[in-house]
Structure formats: C-alpha cells, structure tokens
Design a protein around this motif. Structure first.
Motif, mmCIF file in Angstrom:
data_model
loop_
_atom_site.group_PDB
_atom_site.id
_atom_site.type_symbol
_atom_site.label_atom_id
_atom_site.label_comp_id
_atom_site.label_asym_id
_atom_site.label_seq_id
_atom_site.Cartn_x
_atom_site.Cartn_y
_atom_site.Cartn_z
ATOM 1 N N THR A 93 21.697 42.498 31.186
ATOM 2 C CA THR A 93 21.148 41.764 32.323
ATOM 3 C C THR A 93 21.877 40.427 32.424
ATOM 4 N N LYS A 94 21.860 39.836 33.627
ATOM 5 C CA LYS A 94 22.421 38.507 33.864
ATOM 6 C C LYS A 94 21.377 37.693 34.611
ATOM 7 N N LYS A 95 21.199 36.469 34.161
ATOM 8 C CA LYS A 95 20.212 35.593 34.793
ATOM 9 C C LYS A 95 20.554 35.405 36.268
ATOM 10 N N GLY A 96 19.552 35.625 37.131
ATOM 11 C CA GLY A 96 19.722 35.419 38.567
ATOM 12 C C GLY A 96 20.406 36.567 39.289
ATOM 13 N N LYS A 97 20.647 37.673 38.595
ATOM 14 C CA LYS A 97 21.311 38.832 39.207
ATOM 15 C C LYS A 97 20.536 40.105 38.900
ATOM 16 N N ASP A 98 20.632 41.073 39.812
ATOM 17 C CA ASP A 98 20.129 42.433 39.577
ATOM 18 C C ASP A 98 21.321 43.329 39.295
ATOM 19 N N ARG A 99 21.061 44.413 38.595
ATOM 20 C CA ARG A 99 22.095 45.422 38.373
ATOM 21 C C ARG A 99 21.886 46.524 39.413
ATOM 22 N N ASP A 100 22.757 46.551 40.405
ATOM 23 C CA ASP A 100 22.661 47.526 41.487
ATOM 24 C C ASP A 100 23.392 48.798 41.056
ATOM 25 N N GLU A 101 22.790 49.941 41.348
ATOM 26 C CA GLU A 101 23.367 51.231 40.955
ATOM 27 C C GLU A 101 23.798 52.027 42.176
ATOM 28 N N TRP A 102 24.938 52.673 42.080
ATOM 29 C CA TRP A 102 25.329 53.663 43.090
ATOM 30 C C TRP A 102 25.958 54.842 42.391
ATOM 31 N N PRO A 103 25.468 56.031 42.615
ATOM 32 C CA PRO A 103 24.307 56.404 43.420
ATOM 33 C C PRO A 103 23.019 55.793 42.859
ATOM 34 N N MET A 104 22.083 55.584 43.751
ATOM 35 C CA MET A 104 20.800 54.989 43.394
ATOM 36 C C MET A 104 20.060 55.885 42.404
ATOM 37 N N ALA A 105 19.158 55.257 41.648
ATOM 38 C CA ALA A 105 18.377 55.990 40.657
ATOM 39 C C ALA A 105 17.530 57.090 41.290
ATOM 40 N N MET A 106 17.104 56.910 42.536
ATOM 41 C CA MET A 106 16.256 57.920 43.186
ATOM 42 C C MET A 106 17.045 59.158 43.627
ATOM 43 N N CYS A 107 18.351 59.144 43.371
ATOM 44 C CA CYS A 107 19.216 60.269 43.740
ATOM 45 C C CYS A 107 19.510 61.127 42.510
ATOM 46 N N SER A 108 19.505 62.423 42.668
ATOM 47 C CA SER A 108 19.834 63.272 41.530
ATOM 48 C C SER A 108 21.281 63.054 41.080
ATOM 49 N N GLU A 109 22.131 62.503 41.966
ATOM 50 C CA GLU A 109 23.518 62.195 41.621
ATOM 51 C C GLU A 109 23.622 60.921 40.781
ATOM 52 N N GLY A 110 22.527 60.148 40.704
ATOM 53 C CA GLY A 110 22.508 58.910 39.937
ATOM 54 C C GLY A 110 22.382 59.180 38.454
ATOM 55 N N GLY A 111 22.197 58.122 37.696
ATOM 56 C CA GLY A 111 22.054 58.256 36.255
ATOM 57 C C GLY A 111 23.342 57.912 35.536
ATOM 58 N N GLU A 112 23.597 58.607 34.455
ATOM 59 C CA GLU A 112 24.779 58.332 33.641
ATOM 60 C C GLU A 112 26.047 58.375 34.495
ATOM 61 N N GLY A 113 26.875 57.357 34.355
ATOM 62 C CA GLY A 113 28.128 57.313 35.104
ATOM 63 C C GLY A 113 28.017 56.641 36.457
ATOM 64 N N ALA A 114 26.815 56.198 36.831
ATOM 65 C CA ALA A 114 26.661 55.499 38.106
ATOM 66 C C ALA A 114 27.475 54.208 38.078
ATOM 67 N N ASP A 115 27.910 53.775 39.233
ATOM 68 C CA ASP A 115 28.638 52.518 39.360
ATOM 69 C C ASP A 115 27.616 51.382 39.385
ATOM 70 N N ILE A 116 27.830 50.367 38.559
ATOM 71 C CA ILE A 116 26.896 49.244 38.456
ATOM 72 C C ILE A 116 27.606 47.967 38.881
ATOM 73 N N LYS A 117 26.909 47.157 39.677
ATOM 74 C CA LYS A 117 27.454 45.877 40.116
ATOM 75 C C LYS A 117 26.326 44.850 40.119
ATOM 76 N N TYR A 118 26.625 43.649 39.669
ATOM 77 C CA TYR A 118 25.656 42.561 39.690
ATOM 78 C C TYR A 118 25.611 41.967 41.097
ATOM 79 N N ILE A 119 24.409 41.937 41.676
ATOM 80 C CA ILE A 119 24.225 41.347 43.011
ATOM 81 C C ILE A 119 22.924 40.548 43.026
ATOM 82 N N SER A 120 22.709 39.816 44.106
ATOM 83 C CA SER A 120 21.493 38.993 44.197
ATOM 84 C C SER A 120 20.246 39.882 44.264
ATOM 85 N N PRO A 121 19.179 39.436 43.601
ATOM 86 C CA PRO A 121 17.932 40.202 43.648
ATOM 87 C C PRO A 121 17.408 40.397 45.066
ATOM 88 N N LYS A 122 17.523 39.378 45.906
ATOM 89 C CA LYS A 122 17.020 39.483 47.281
ATOM 90 C C LYS A 122 17.708 40.627 48.031
#
Length: 149
Positions: A93-122
């Motif tokens: 985790t990083k203070k002031g940032k969320d870890r955004d996932e693509w594909p999203m966790a709600m997608c069966s394509e998500g999970g291990e190997g998803a692309d993660i990027k730190y972006i603003s929580p808002k």
C-alpha cells in the motif's frame, strides 16, 4: 412525456456517460428510453467508460489493455474478494493512493496477474461505484466489453 425524456437525457449527459443504442421500455409507457450500456449479444454488453469523469482509472484501463490485458470483463461478483487478494498480493500500500486493478476484481479475468497501478482514492472508488451501478442489473456470467471514451 417530453419533459420526462428531456430530464433523463440531461441527467445521463451530466453524469458523464454517453448514450448507446439500447432501448428499454418504461413500465406502463410505450416510449423507450436509451441506456448507457448497449447489448452486443445475449450475454455480452458494451460499457462506455467516462474518462473525463475518472481520468486516472481510464488511463490505467487503456494502458493495461495496450499491454495485453482483456477489454472484456466477465462478471463474477462472488469471486471478487478472492481475486482482489490474489491481484494485490505482494503489492504494498502507499499512503494517499489506492491500488487499482485491471481487470477488476469483480471480473473472472481478474486476480493473479492483474495489472496494478497506484491512483487517487477518489478516482478509483468513484469509478468502481460507477461501474458497479451501471452493471447492477446484469447477472454473473455477463460479459462486458469496456470502451474507454
């Protein structure tokens, strides 16, 4: 009738999403109303993601798709927590940032190997809420093609 349609269209436009070709009949009325999601086939829909409203999330989706991740999400709400655990494992985790996932966790394509990027929580949380709301009426197993506009 005209006033109701005008109000709906203005609300959709102000929400930052574009109107697709799909139409749904209103209860007890004969005039259809356009929705921001369009049906591609019996189990696939297209969703135009509003980059002006959620620019960081939109950029991440574009980058992840360009890097080879799928633009199609198969809705799997029950698997979201497990997918999130797998995709974020080892990503600090990083203070002031969320870890955004693509594909999203709600997608069966998500999970291990998803692309993660730190972006603003808002941006991240707003985008997640927006997507969840747009897909509320679609059952698990529905394929959603994301089009970033």
């Amino acid at each position: 009738m005209f006033k109701w349609i005008f109000t709906v269209l203005i609300t959709i436009l102000l929400a930052g999403c574009s109107v697709q070709q799909q139409e749904v009949a209103r209860p007890n009325k004969t005039a259809p109303v356009a929705l921001p999601v369009s049906q591609v086939s019996a189990d696939t829909v297209k969703l135009e993601f509003p980059s002006k409203r959620y620019p960081e999330t939109a950029q991440h989706i574009k980058e992840a798709i360009a890097a080879g991740k799928s633009s199609v999400c198969t809705i799997d709400r029950d698997g979201a927590d497990h997918n999130r655990d797998l995709s974020l494992k080892g990503v600090p985790t990083k203070k002031g940032k969320d870890r955004d996932e693509w594909p999203m966790a709600m997608c069966s394509e998500g999970g291990e190997g998803a692309d993660i990027k730190y972006i603003s929580p808002k941006d991240n949380r707003g985008a997640g809420s927006w997507v969840g709301h747009k897909l509320d009426d679609y059952p698990d197993g529905t394929k959603v093609e994301f089009i970033v506009k």
